[in-house]
Write a protein that holds these residues in place. Structure first.
Motif, short mmCIF file in Angstrom:
data_model
loop_
_atom_site.label_atom_id
_atom_site.label_comp_id
_atom_site.label_asym_id
_atom_site.label_seq_id
_atom_site.Cartn_x
_atom_site.Cartn_y
_atom_site.Cartn_z
N UNK A 2 19.69 17.82 35.33
CA UNK A 2 21.34 17.34 35.38
C UNK A 2 22.62 18.58 36.26
N UNK A 3 23.22 17.77 36.24
CA UNK A 3 24.52 18.38 37.40
C UNK A 3 24.84 19.85 36.13
N UNK A 4 25.21 21.08 37.24
CA UNK A 4 25.82 22.70 36.67
C UNK A 4 27.27 22.27 36.20
N UNK A 5 27.40 22.59 34.90
CA UNK A 5 29.04 22.54 35.19
C UNK A 5 29.67 23.63 36.13
N UNK A 6 31.20 22.26 36.71
CA UNK A 6 32.09 22.71 38.00
C UNK A 6 33.01 23.33 37.24
N UNK A 7 33.14 24.38 37.51
CA UNK A 7 34.33 25.60 37.28
C UNK A 7 35.37 25.23 37.92
N UNK A 8 36.51 24.85 37.10
CA UNK A 8 38.12 25.17 37.57
C UNK A 8 38.40 26.09 39.01
N UNK A 9 38.10 27.69 38.59
CA UNK A 9 38.46 29.45 39.34
C UNK A 9 37.32 29.95 38.61
N UNK A 10 36.34 30.09 39.62
CA UNK A 10 35.44 30.71 38.71
C UNK A 10 35.38 32.55 40.28
N UNK A 11 35.22 33.45 39.47
CA UNK A 11 35.59 34.51 39.52
C UNK A 11 34.03 35.07 41.14
N UNK A 12 34.34 35.86 41.99
CA UNK A 12 33.48 35.84 43.07
C UNK A 12 33.29 36.79 43.79
N UNK A 13 31.69 37.67 43.31
CA UNK A 13 31.75 38.95 44.20
C UNK A 13 31.54 39.37 45.32
N UNK A 182 61.61 38.98 48.86
CA UNK A 182 62.82 39.50 48.04
C UNK A 182 63.00 40.77 47.34
N UNK A 183 63.36 40.65 46.80
CA UNK A 183 63.49 42.77 46.12
C UNK A 183 61.85 42.86 45.67
N UNK A 184 61.54 42.55 44.71
CA UNK A 184 60.43 42.88 43.98
C UNK A 184 59.32 41.18 44.29
N UNK A 185 58.12 41.97 43.97
CA UNK A 185 57.25 41.07 44.16
C UNK A 185 55.90 40.88 43.14
N UNK A 186 55.85 39.90 43.13
CA UNK A 186 54.38 40.25 41.71
C UNK A 186 52.86 39.54 42.15
N UNK A 187 51.90 40.36 42.38
CA UNK A 187 50.70 39.49 42.24
C UNK A 187 49.93 40.18 40.74
N UNK A 192 40.58 34.50 37.21
CA UNK A 192 40.46 33.14 38.60
C UNK A 192 41.76 33.03 39.27
N UNK A 193 42.13 34.39 39.96
CA UNK A 193 42.86 34.88 40.66
C UNK A 193 42.57 34.68 42.31
N UNK A 194 42.76 34.76 43.24
CA UNK A 194 41.95 34.86 44.80
C UNK A 194 41.22 36.03 45.09
N UNK A 195 41.20 36.86 44.41
CA UNK A 195 41.16 38.66 44.21
C UNK A 195 40.46 38.64 42.83
N UNK A 196 40.03 39.62 41.98
CA UNK A 196 40.06 39.77 41.06
C UNK A 196 39.46 40.93 40.85
N UNK A 197 40.66 41.50 39.76
CA UNK A 197 40.32 43.06 39.04
C UNK A 197 39.72 42.93 37.69
N UNK A 251 39.06 42.63 48.14
CA UNK A 251 40.07 42.39 49.74
C UNK A 251 39.40 42.58 50.93
N UNK A 252 37.27 42.86 50.37
CA UNK A 252 36.77 42.47 51.52
C UNK A 252 36.30 40.99 52.15
N UNK A 253 36.26 40.84 50.85
CA UNK A 253 36.37 38.79 51.37
C UNK A 253 37.72 38.03 50.89
N UNK A 254 38.41 38.93 50.69
CA UNK A 254 39.98 37.88 50.88
C UNK A 254 39.77 37.28 52.17
#
Length: 380
Positions: A2-13, A182-187, A192-197, A251-254
């Motif tokens: 069986x094929x494994x489930x493909x998730x939308x965007x999983x965290x990677x350490x 801008x005056x402010x920026x949001x991260x 599920x983001x590009x990097x995670x905490x 940040x080391x894998x960004x």
């Protein structure tokens, strides 16, 4: 097999996270603030350049909220917000007792339409006698918006801009990092983001004084006294030293993550190249450099014979996760009655768009499987 489930965007350490987490445990810095917090902020400031300062917080939503607090947004005010976005872009406006004013998208980047933005500003001034207190453009799925045009309008009317770059970590416009115009920026560093905490966010500030004020609000607005003295309402919004340690390792894998997301985009483009009715959303021109956080497609039912929901359900039956585009805020029941300046773009995109698996754990063979199932569904 069986094929494994493909998730939308999983965290990677990266494998480096535990080093910083262990340091926190070894030194008993497991509470909010600490060496990892300070170092993570320095890493982010180096990424931002432009002389920007960064405060790491418990979420991207908290970052938007504190930007609004520091701008003095309060009951009776209005704040312009992009309509096609996640609700977290707009909710903090309501936290402050203010009213969101929604502005529709333009068709190229799918982000805030500058022409409608200026129309909205003029009309709100005419109707209320006051200009909006802030403007919140959003960079959907990592795609930069028309920020030059938005900043020109904002500067002309002297309205502060809070860039919601929650989905655009690492994206650039004219080679400048999104969130630093801008005056402010949001991260955002959600799971599920590009990097995670694990969960968390950050506010990009214009200077050191603003950073100190944001840190003050984020730590319950405690005055510098030996006892607990509070003259202003504060919030428990600071990031923990443990979570910041995860961020330092991430940040080391960004660069690796950014390259992989963009590579997956190239693969989707190749695989759908000969499919009439499926369009991959791409950088409109050379000024844009999306991180392609989530690769997105538009499915034209007239050409494919199926709509996005049929495709989504088929993918789900094949253990492949996908999801529709954001439902525009001006169509959400919770914001019924909020002023909205629309052109039909976001509602049209919502009826055709689908987000596809794009995370660092998605392989080339996964992408081939996703594309194969979508194409087979269209050919029925």
């Amino acid at each position: 097999m069986a094929n494994s489930k493909i998730l939308l965007c999983l965290a990677h350490m990266s494998g480096q996270e535990m080093k910083y987490i262990q340091e926190a445990f070894d030194t008993n810095w497991v509470v909010p603030l600490g060496p990892n917090v300070n170092a993570f902020e320095k890493d982010l400031e180096a990424l931002c350049e432009q002389g920007k300062h960064v405060v790491v917080l418990s979420s991207g939503t908290a970052a938007i909220h504190l930007a609004l607090v520091n701008l003095g947004v309060s009951r009776g005010d209005e704040v312009i917000c992009q309509s096609m976005t996640f609700s977290a872009s707009a909710n903090p406006i309501v936290y402050q007792g203010a009213t969101p004013v929604f502005v529709d998208s333009e068709a190229d980047s799918w982000n805030m339409d500058p022409n409608l933005l200026e129309e909205a500003i003029k009309d709100r001034i005419a109707k209320t006698g006051r200009k909006p207190k802030a403007i919140i453009p959003v960079y959907l799925y990592g795609m930069p918006g028309m920020i030059d045009e938005i900043m020109e309008i904002a500067n002309r009317y002297e309205i502060p801009v809070i860039e919601d770059s929650a989905e655009a970590f690492g994206s650039r416009y004219r080679n400048q990092l999104c969130g630093t115009f801008g005056d402010y920026g949001i991260m955002s560093f959600n799971g599920n983001k590009m990097i995670t905490t694990s969960g968390g966010g950050a506010l990009i500030c214009p200077d050191e004084a603003t950073k100190r004020k944001i840190m003050f609000y984020a730590t319950q607005s405690r005055e510098p006294m030996p006892y607990y003295l509070h003259k202003e309402i504060g919030y428990n919004y600071r990031m923990s030293n443990i979570c910041a340690g995860i961020g330092r390792g991430q940040m080391t894998v960004l660069d690796e993550h950014l390259a992989h997301h963009r590579h997956l985009c190239d693969r989707y483009v190749e695989l759908f190249a000969d499919v009439d009715g499926i369009t991959v959303h791409l950088n409109p021109d050379e000024r844009y450099d999306s991180n392609y956080w989530l690769n997105t497609i538009l499915i034209d039912p007239a050409k494919t014979g199926v709509d996005y929901e049929t495709v989504r359900q088929h993918l789900e039956s094949c253990d492949i996760e996908s999801r529709p585009l954001w439902k525009p805020m001006h169509t959400q029941p919770v914001f019924a009655g909020a002023p909205a300046y629309v052109n039909g773009v976001s509602e049209h995109l919502f009826t055709m768009g689908l987000c596809l698996p794009s995370g660092p754990c998605v392989s080339d063979s996964d992408v081939e499987r996703v594309a194969h199932e979508i194409i087979s569904c269209c050919k029925r």
